[in-house]
Design a protein around this motif. Structure first.
Motif, mmCIF file in Angstrom:
data_model
loop_
_atom_site.group_PDB
_atom_site.id
_atom_site.type_symbol
_atom_site.label_atom_id
_atom_site.label_comp_id
_atom_site.label_asym_id
_atom_site.label_seq_id
_atom_site.Cartn_x
_atom_site.Cartn_y
_atom_site.Cartn_z
ATOM 1 N N GLU A 80 44.433 155.259 26.168
ATOM 2 C CA GLU A 80 43.825 156.224 27.031
ATOM 3 C C GLU A 80 43.059 156.881 25.895
ATOM 4 O O GLU A 80 42.024 157.169 27.212
ATOM 5 C CB GLU A 80 45.501 157.216 27.168
ATOM 6 N N ASP A 81 42.634 156.880 24.962
ATOM 7 C CA ASP A 81 41.985 157.002 24.784
ATOM 8 C C ASP A 81 41.096 156.479 23.441
ATOM 9 O O ASP A 81 41.466 156.424 22.262
ATOM 10 C CB ASP A 81 42.140 158.762 23.269
ATOM 11 N N ALA A 82 40.965 155.244 24.166
ATOM 12 C CA ALA A 82 39.780 154.207 23.068
ATOM 13 C C ALA A 82 38.795 154.679 22.340
ATOM 14 O O ALA A 82 37.841 155.248 22.044
ATOM 15 C CB ALA A 82 39.727 153.038 24.323
ATOM 16 N N GLU A 83 39.435 154.607 20.670
ATOM 17 C CA GLU A 83 37.864 154.372 19.799
ATOM 18 C C GLU A 83 37.414 153.270 19.685
ATOM 19 O O GLU A 83 38.458 152.371 18.636
ATOM 20 C CB GLU A 83 38.028 155.575 18.721
ATOM 21 N N LEU A 84 36.161 152.404 20.011
ATOM 22 C CA LEU A 84 36.401 151.041 19.815
ATOM 23 C C LEU A 84 35.131 150.910 18.432
ATOM 24 O O LEU A 84 34.645 151.611 17.606
ATOM 25 C CB LEU A 84 35.634 150.227 20.770
ATOM 26 N N ARG A 85 35.560 150.327 17.681
ATOM 27 C CA ARG A 85 35.007 149.455 16.093
ATOM 28 C C ARG A 85 34.264 147.829 16.205
ATOM 29 O O ARG A 85 34.888 147.302 16.794
ATOM 30 C CB ARG A 85 35.427 150.056 14.799
ATOM 31 N N LYS A 86 33.003 147.737 15.952
ATOM 32 C CA LYS A 86 32.598 146.734 15.856
ATOM 33 C C LYS A 86 32.861 146.232 14.674
ATOM 34 O O LYS A 86 32.874 146.763 13.621
ATOM 35 C CB LYS A 86 30.829 146.640 15.634
ATOM 36 N N VAL A 87 33.619 145.012 14.531
ATOM 37 C CA VAL A 87 33.352 144.481 13.514
ATOM 38 C C VAL A 87 33.306 142.508 14.078
ATOM 39 O O VAL A 87 32.481 142.020 14.889
ATOM 40 C CB VAL A 87 35.367 144.066 13.887
ATOM 41 N N PRO A 88 32.998 141.876 12.806
ATOM 42 C CA PRO A 88 33.283 140.690 12.834
ATOM 43 C C PRO A 88 34.326 139.465 13.944
ATOM 44 O O PRO A 88 35.735 140.230 13.868
ATOM 45 C CB PRO A 88 33.158 139.867 11.519
ATOM 46 N N CYS A 89 32.944 138.600 15.051
ATOM 47 C CA CYS A 89 34.494 137.930 15.487
ATOM 48 C C CYS A 89 35.116 136.926 14.832
ATOM 49 O O CYS A 89 35.069 137.085 13.795
ATOM 50 C CB CYS A 89 33.516 137.596 16.627
ATOM 51 N N GLY A 90 36.675 137.534 15.497
ATOM 52 C CA GLY A 90 37.943 136.503 15.013
ATOM 53 C C GLY A 90 39.305 137.002 16.095
ATOM 54 O O GLY A 90 38.673 137.776 17.012
ATOM 55 N N TYR A 94 37.711 142.268 20.834
ATOM 56 C CA TYR A 94 37.627 141.879 21.968
ATOM 57 C C TYR A 94 35.928 141.179 21.742
ATOM 58 O O TYR A 94 34.904 142.202 21.188
ATOM 59 C CB TYR A 94 37.591 142.327 21.989
ATOM 60 N N GLU A 95 35.644 140.330 22.406
ATOM 61 C CA GLU A 95 34.540 139.742 22.322
ATOM 62 C C GLU A 95 33.575 140.641 24.069
ATOM 63 O O GLU A 95 34.260 140.927 24.733
ATOM 64 C CB GLU A 95 34.461 138.666 22.932
ATOM 65 N N VAL A 96 32.213 141.167 23.382
ATOM 66 C CA VAL A 96 31.374 141.914 24.635
ATOM 67 C C VAL A 96 30.903 140.672 25.848
ATOM 68 O O VAL A 96 30.369 140.583 25.036
ATOM 69 C CB VAL A 96 30.708 143.193 24.074
ATOM 70 N N LEU A 97 31.451 140.756 26.451
ATOM 71 C CA LEU A 97 30.854 139.046 27.071
ATOM 72 C C LEU A 97 29.887 140.166 28.048
ATOM 73 O O LEU A 97 28.731 139.298 28.604
ATOM 74 C CB LEU A 97 32.075 139.272 28.207
ATOM 75 N N LEU A 98 29.461 141.497 28.780
ATOM 76 C CA LEU A 98 28.842 142.344 29.423
ATOM 77 C C LEU A 98 28.818 143.961 29.292
ATOM 78 O O LEU A 98 29.420 144.521 29.168
ATOM 79 C CB LEU A 98 29.153 141.910 31.034
#
Length: 138
Positions: A80-90, A94-98
């Motif tokens: 409900e209250d997401a806090e996204l953080r960039k990380v190395p892919c693995g 979740y990969e940003v497609l668009l």
């Protein structure tokens, strides 16, 4: 003359922001068509990605609010209250497609990024700064 100067000072930043939004939209569009998705494989994307981040470390050099195609993220918040953080892919990221700028319409992920399995909606008080991330679980 003063009115003309005021009009120019107001229009220049507005036109610059609009041009930037159009540029970002064109940059994020994938020119290659995605694979077709069957009706049985198509599900309503979840509101936010899962908060599992067991093997991912943050990337200190990147700006966390500037998500682009190919970035990977994890959710440190809740659905409900997401806090996204960039990380190395693995795994478990979740990969940003668009990235869809200046919108909160997450349904666009279904047609513009059919491989997406989730989405994130950033709703800013200034509509020009709204965006949707179409995400795929790795």
């Amino acid at each position: 003359m003063i009115i003309g100067l005021v009009v120019v000072l107001v229009l220049c930043p507005c036109l610059g922001l609009a041009g930037w939004a159009v540029y970002q939209a064109a940059e994020d569009d994938d020119p290659s068509p995605g694979p077709s998705v069957s009706a049985s494989a198509s599900t309503e994307p979840t509101a936010e990605p899962s908060p599992d981040e067991s093997s991912a470390e943050p990337s200190p050099t990147e700006d966390d609010d500037d998500y682009a195609k190919g970035d990977c993220v994890v959710n440190d918040g809740t659905d409900e209250d997401a806090e996204l953080r960039k990380v190395p892919c693995g795994p478990n990221t979740y990969e940003v497609l668009l990235r869809l700028p200046a919108t909160t319409d997450a349904d666009q992920c279904k047609t513009r990024a059919p491989r997406s399995t989730a989405h994130y909606v950033h709703d800013n008080s200034v509509d020009l700064f709204d965006y949707v991330l179409c995400l795929r679980k790795r």
